[in-house]
Scaffold this motif. Structure first.
Motif, PDB file in Angstrom:
ATOM      1  N   TYR A 115       0.838  -1.204   0.000  1.00 11.99           N
ATOM      2  CA  TYR A 115       0.000   0.000   0.000  1.00 11.99           C
ATOM      3  C   TYR A 115       0.873   1.255   0.000  1.00 11.99           C
ATOM      4  N   LEU A 166      -7.912   1.464 -15.373  1.00 14.71           N
ATOM      5  CA  LEU A 166      -8.108   0.140 -14.776  1.00 14.71           C
ATOM      6  C   LEU A 166      -9.346  -0.536 -15.347  1.00 14.71           C
ATOM      7  N   LEU A 208       2.540   1.917  -3.359  1.00  8.45           N
ATOM      8  CA  LEU A 208       1.634   2.592  -4.289  1.00  8.45           C
ATOM      9  C   LEU A 208       1.481   4.061  -3.918  1.00  8.45           C
ATOM     10  N   ASN A 226      -5.256  -5.377  -4.295  1.00 10.92           N
ATOM     11  CA  ASN A 226      -4.774  -4.300  -3.437  1.00 10.92           C
ATOM     12  C   ASN A 226      -4.583  -3.009  -4.230  1.00 10.92           C
ATOM     13  N   TYR A 227      -4.240  -3.139  -5.496  1.00 12.24           N
ATOM     14  CA  TYR A 227      -4.156  -1.957  -6.358  1.00 12.24           C
ATOM     15  C   TYR A 227      -5.538  -1.333  -6.532  1.00 12.24           C
ATOM     16  N   PHE A 230      -6.500   0.361  -3.324  1.00  6.87           N
ATOM     17  CA  PHE A 230      -5.763   1.617  -3.164  1.00  6.87           C
ATOM     18  C   PHE A 230      -6.431   2.736  -3.975  1.00  6.87           C
ATOM     19  N   PHE A 270      -1.740  -8.432  -5.780  1.00  2.52           N
ATOM     20  CA  PHE A 270      -1.341  -7.167  -6.380  1.00  2.52           C
ATOM     21  C   PHE A 270      -2.531  -6.469  -7.032  1.00  2.52           C
TER      22      PHE A 270
END
Length: 438
Positions: free
Chosen positions: A166, A233, A169, A212-213, A216, A209
């Motif tokens: 986290y 995204l 990022l 959690n991306y 975030f 990944f």
């Protein structure tokens, strides 16, 4: 019904299973298409597992393998859970978290990151040296069986890795004004985390990944830089999912010595296996033979045992293990996850289990509502909500495991914060003293 009998039933009635599977998936799609707006949202995996499990129950009823009584109870508890979840997503007021803890100092966050990623690497190295590399073990469960005190390092690795990612990022996307030396540490960490991810042997590790991306971005969606990333995204999420599936399949290939046929068979079994507790418990009323005392201890055993409030000898036998012993000879604690429908029926009966499922659904909906509205909170609050959201998406699968993961947070986060504060004050006090003298 054991697993072999179920798959024999499935093979002999494959068209019925396929019809049930498609019908249930369509139902979930139309119910949640406006709630779950990304395949990278952690709740998406939870809903997929829920749909796969539901298709097994519908299939068992369609082939007359279970009685209508259990089927109706399953439908009642499942609809209660989903209704509770949707209630908070659609009708609850927006809730904002405003933490009084001010850990937003850039230098402190750098200390927090460095301490977290060093803890992450040291914990994994300790695990590899003492317990073995998970990728090369026959079963990843072997890693923690008879691990002794070394099992604590797996807890530290999981929590510290999530904190480090986290903050990685945060410094890559939002807080870019850092030294070159610190930027080098960011990419050194990322490379190391990717290596650890591969060595973990987990088929779903790549989702760490991606999810959690996504989290975030949701937690920082009011930032102008993040808004553009959210749009990108949505364009590339399908490609990310495909990469994740390919990575998972590669891990399975390594496990099965490069045999693609066995790898595909294992993958199919894992998909269907989301409903394994149902084909064990419902047919022939095996659910009635399971121990049903000490509901409170069964729910909170991880917490009560970890803090030595209740002796482990007083814990009821895990439901999955009890079911497994009915069909197989086992010498270790293994078995299916006690999904809320089964757990509630056993400990609370057919009627109160419906209320129990509704409470679990509302809990998940409430946590998700907090998560989606935390974009104005401080960084530490966001990290905590990320953990809570990631943990509570599994509440449908295993309530006791939720408290196991909460224990990890209670132990590891204070440790990381304490060490980070020591490092921070070690460096910052001499600087402040020099400035005051000047």
């Amino acid at each position: 019904m054991n697993t072999a009998e179920f798959f024999e039933l499935l093979i002999n009635n494959n068209l019925i299973y396929f019809s049930c599977f498609v019908g249930v998936c369509l139902f979930y799609y139309f119910l949640f298409r406006k709630v779950c707006f990304s395949m990278l949202d952690p709740i998406f995996i939870s809903l997929v597992g829920s749909a796969f499990g539901a298709s097994v129950v519908v299939f068992l009823f369609a082939t007359s393998a279970i009685s209508s009584f259990y089927f109706i109870n399953y439908l009642a508890t499942q609809f209660a859970f989903l209704a509770g979840f949707l209630f908070f997503n659609k009708f609850s007021p927006a809730v904002f978290i405003k933490s009084k803890i001010k850990f937003d100092n850039v230098f402190f966050l750098q200390c927090f990151f460095v301490v977290s990623f060093i803890t992450f690497f040291l914990s994994n190295i300790t695990v590899y040296a003492t317990l073995g590399i998970p990728l090369f073990l026959k079963s990843r469960l072997d890693l923690t069986v008879d691990a002794g005190g070394y099992g604590i390092f797996t807890r530290f690795a999981e929590i510290s890795g999530a904190v480090a990612f986290y903050l990685f990022l945060h410094f890559i996307i939002i807080e870019k004004n850092v030294s070159r030396l610190f930027k080098s540490s960011l990419f050194f960490y990322l490379f190391g985390h990717i290596v650890v991810t591969f060595l973990s042997g987990s088929k779903s590790s790549v989702w760490f990944f991606a999810m959690n991306y996504f989290c975030f971005l949701m937690l920082n969606k009011n930032n102008p830089r993040v808004k553009d990333l959210i749009l990108k995204l949505r364009q590339y999420q399908l490609k990310i999912v495909l990469v994740g599936l390919i990575f998972a399949f590669c891990i399975i290939l390594v496990t099965f010595d490069g045999d693609p046929s066995n790898a595909f068979l294992f993958l199919a079994q894992r998909i269907v296996g989301y409903g394994d507790v149902y084909w064990h418990a419902y047919p022939n009323a095996y659910i009635e033979k399971l121990p049903h005392d000490h509901f409170f201890i069964a729910v909170f055993s991880s917490f009560l045992g970890f803090f030595r409030i209740v002796d482990s000898s007083a814990f009821p036998e895990p439901i999955g293990y009890s079911l497994t012993k009915m069909f197989y000879t086992v010498d270790m604690i293994v078995g299916p996850n006690p999904r809320h429908n089964i757990f509630g029926y056993i400990y609370l009966g057919p009627y109160f289990s419906i209320l129990y499922s509704f409470i679990l659904g509302t809990s998940l909906g409430y946590i998700r509502k907090l998560f989606l509205n935390a974009y104005s909170s401080r960084i530490f609050s966001k990290i905590l909500l990320l953990f809570f959201y990631s943990i509570f998406i599994g509440i449908e699968t295993d309530i006791n495991y939720i408290f196991f993961q909460l224990n990890n947070i209670l132990v590891v986060i204070p440790f990381l914060l304490g060490i980070s504060l020591l490092v921070y004050y070690f460096f910052i006090f001499p600087i402040e003293n020099k400035l005051s003298k000047f």
